[in-house]
Every structure is written in structure tokens, then in C-alpha cells.
Scaffold this motif. Sequence first.
Motif, short mmCIF file in Angstrom:
data_model
loop_
_atom_site.label_atom_id
_atom_site.label_comp_id
_atom_site.label_asym_id
_atom_site.label_seq_id
_atom_site.Cartn_x
_atom_site.Cartn_y
_atom_site.Cartn_z
N MET A 8 -5.37 -21.41 -3.27
CA MET A 8 -6.63 -20.73 -3.06
C MET A 8 -7.50 -21.46 -2.04
SD MET A 8 -6.67 -17.90 -4.66
CE MET A 8 -4.99 -17.49 -4.91
N VAL A 9 -7.43 -22.79 -2.04
CA VAL A 9 -8.21 -23.55 -1.05
C VAL A 9 -7.74 -23.22 0.36
CG1 VAL A 9 -8.72 -25.87 -0.18
CG2 VAL A 9 -8.81 -25.42 -2.63
N ARG A 10 -6.42 -23.13 0.55
CA ARG A 10 -5.90 -22.76 1.87
C ARG A 10 -6.38 -21.36 2.27
NH1 ARG A 10 -0.97 -25.72 0.50
NH2 ARG A 10 -0.31 -23.87 -0.59
N ALA A 11 -6.41 -20.45 1.29
CA ALA A 11 -6.88 -19.08 1.59
C ALA A 11 -8.35 -19.08 1.98
CB ALA A 11 -6.64 -18.18 0.38
N ILE A 12 -9.16 -19.92 1.35
CA ILE A 12 -10.58 -20.04 1.74
C ILE A 12 -10.68 -20.62 3.15
CG2 ILE A 12 -12.74 -21.26 1.29
CD1 ILE A 12 -12.10 -21.04 -1.71
N LEU A 13 -9.93 -21.68 3.42
CA LEU A 13 -9.97 -22.32 4.74
C LEU A 13 -9.52 -21.35 5.84
CD1 LEU A 13 -8.54 -25.84 3.84
CD2 LEU A 13 -10.91 -25.30 4.46
N ASP A 14 -8.57 -20.48 5.53
CA ASP A 14 -8.06 -19.51 6.50
C ASP A 14 -8.95 -18.27 6.61
OD1 ASP A 14 -5.92 -21.19 6.88
OD2 ASP A 14 -4.51 -20.00 5.66
N GLY A 15 -9.94 -18.14 5.72
CA GLY A 15 -10.81 -16.97 5.73
C GLY A 15 -10.23 -15.76 5.04
N ARG A 16 -9.13 -15.93 4.31
CA ARG A 16 -8.50 -14.81 3.60
C ARG A 16 -9.12 -14.57 2.24
NH1 ARG A 16 -3.51 -16.37 2.26
NH2 ARG A 16 -3.80 -18.51 2.98
N LYS A 17 -9.57 -15.60 1.55
CA LYS A 17 -10.21 -15.45 0.23
C LYS A 17 -11.72 -15.43 0.45
CE LYS A 17 -10.74 -17.60 -4.33
NZ LYS A 17 -10.66 -16.39 -5.12
N THR A 18 -12.33 -14.30 0.10
CA THR A 18 -13.78 -14.15 0.31
C THR A 18 -14.48 -13.65 -0.95
OG1 THR A 18 -13.45 -11.91 1.15
CG2 THR A 18 -13.51 -13.70 2.79
N GLN A 19 -13.79 -13.72 -2.06
CA GLN A 19 -14.36 -13.22 -3.32
C GLN A 19 -13.79 -14.04 -4.48
OE1 GLN A 19 -13.54 -9.09 -5.20
NE2 GLN A 19 -15.05 -8.73 -3.60
N HIS A 20 -14.61 -14.22 -5.52
CA HIS A 20 -14.16 -14.98 -6.69
C HIS A 20 -14.79 -14.41 -7.94
CE1 HIS A 20 -12.40 -18.38 -8.73
NE2 HIS A 20 -13.55 -18.67 -9.29
N ARG A 21 -14.00 -14.32 -9.00
CA ARG A 21 -14.48 -13.83 -10.29
C ARG A 21 -14.53 -14.96 -11.30
NH1 ARG A 21 -13.20 -9.69 -7.68
NH2 ARG A 21 -13.88 -7.60 -8.19
N ILE A 22 -15.64 -14.99 -12.05
CA ILE A 22 -15.85 -16.00 -13.09
C ILE A 22 -16.33 -15.24 -14.33
CG2 ILE A 22 -17.19 -18.03 -13.78
CD1 ILE A 22 -17.62 -18.48 -10.70
N GLN A 23 -15.72 -15.54 -15.46
CA GLN A 23 -16.10 -14.85 -16.69
C GLN A 23 -17.55 -15.17 -17.06
OE1 GLN A 23 -13.13 -15.00 -19.72
NE2 GLN A 23 -14.53 -14.39 -21.33
N VAL A 24 -18.29 -14.13 -17.47
CA VAL A 24 -19.67 -14.31 -17.92
C VAL A 24 -19.63 -14.89 -19.33
CG1 VAL A 24 -21.82 -13.13 -18.55
CG2 VAL A 24 -20.53 -12.37 -16.55
N ASN A 25 -20.36 -15.96 -19.55
CA ASN A 25 -20.45 -16.54 -20.89
C ASN A 25 -21.57 -15.85 -21.65
OD1 ASN A 25 -18.41 -18.47 -20.50
ND2 ASN A 25 -19.83 -19.84 -19.48
N LEU A 26 -21.16 -14.92 -22.52
CA LEU A 26 -22.13 -14.19 -23.34
C LEU A 26 -22.34 -14.92 -24.65
CD1 LEU A 26 -20.89 -10.55 -22.68
CD2 LEU A 26 -22.96 -11.61 -21.79
N PRO A 27 -23.50 -14.89 -25.24
CA PRO A 27 -24.66 -14.13 -24.77
C PRO A 27 -25.41 -14.89 -23.68
CG PRO A 27 -25.22 -15.26 -26.80
CD PRO A 27 -23.77 -15.54 -26.53
N VAL A 28 -26.01 -14.12 -22.77
CA VAL A 28 -26.89 -14.68 -21.75
C VAL A 28 -28.31 -14.56 -22.32
CG1 VAL A 28 -27.83 -14.34 -19.43
CG2 VAL A 28 -25.38 -14.08 -19.84
N ILE A 29 -29.04 -15.65 -22.28
CA ILE A 29 -30.42 -15.64 -22.75
C ILE A 29 -31.32 -15.37 -21.54
CG2 ILE A 29 -32.25 -16.94 -23.92
CD1 ILE A 29 -29.75 -16.33 -25.65
#
Length: 193
Positions: free
Chosen positions: A1-22
Motif C-alpha cells: 500500500m505504501v508503494r501504491a501511495i508513492l506511485d499515486g495509485r492509492k488515493t482513498q482509505h477506509r477506517i472503521q468508525v469506533n462507535l459510539p461516537v460522543i
Amino acid sequence: MVRAILDGRKTQHRIQVNLPVIGINMGCEIAGNELAGEINSGCYWNSKLGKPGDRLWVRETCYATKSTPHGIRAVAYPADNEIKIIEYADQHIEKWETLFNYCNAVAEQVPSTLMPRWVSRITLEITDIRVERLHAITLGDICKEIGCGLYDFIPATHGFLVWEETWKSIHGQDSWQSNPWVWVVEFNRVEAA
């Protein structure tokens, strides 16, 4: 994934929301759909990751080199074999020693989870942030997420299977079925000055 970021191919990332959000303004719990409505309408008060224009730094596995006879110390990044000179002689010795102390005695490897900010070489600028369900991903977003081309998946359904397996390999087998709320962070890499 780091190589994809360096090459400009990875431009999006998903991170799970830790619920509940206060909620920051009222102090009460915000459900996933409420958070999605808030963030997706451009109100970033409760965004744990920032807002468009904010910058993030990337953690990656690296290696701290031993001091050379000339006093040069460096960090090597195996994703693309770049070497970054950290110091000469007595400059920044305390910081470098702290990094070197994280290292495995044999491999001198610093895991990405222990990488300090000052060693990071990749800075990202958030261009968009939203909240959605994991399964709401599109084929185009899968390509932005894993750094591939839109026509790499024939048939297109193969892309969704690749994404499902990628998510499970990182977050566990049960994480896919629960279809969690996720932060979707779109970004551009900021070139070093």
C-alpha cells in the motif's frame, strides 16, 4: 500500500468508525447514520480524522541503521528501498536512539505501529472525508482503495471479492459480515519541500 501511495495509485482509505461516537457539542452518543449525515453534509465537528485540507502522516515499516564510522545515521524504507539520512555526528542523537531502541535486536526493524512522526516521509492532504457502510463501496472506490486500475478486474465482480478478502485479512473474518460504518478518507500526497 505504501508503494501504491508513492506511485499515486492509492488515493482513498477506509477506517472503521469506533462507535459510539460522543458528540463534541452536546456530549451525547451519535449513531452511525447520524454521524454519516453530519459529516457528509460538511459538518466536521465530530470527525476524529480531520476535515478537507488537514494533513495526515503515514506510518510504515522501516529500519534504523547503525551508526557508521563517520557518525551518519539513517532510516531505510523497504517499500521502495529509499534511505533517509537522519543526522550527522551529534545532531538529533536522542531522537535517533529512541527509534533505534524500538528495533528488533536482529533485524533492526521498526514496525509501522511504533514509527514516530519525525521518521515519516509521506504526508497526505485530506481532499474529502465521509462516513458510509463498508459494503457501500463502488468498484471505482475499490481501485482508489487498493491502488489498481478500473479495468484490472474482469469480471467486475472480482473486484468486490478482492476488496472483501483484503478487508477480512486486515480486520478479521467476522468484520465483513457486520458491515460496519467506516470513515472514507480521500487524499493527495503532498510532495516534500
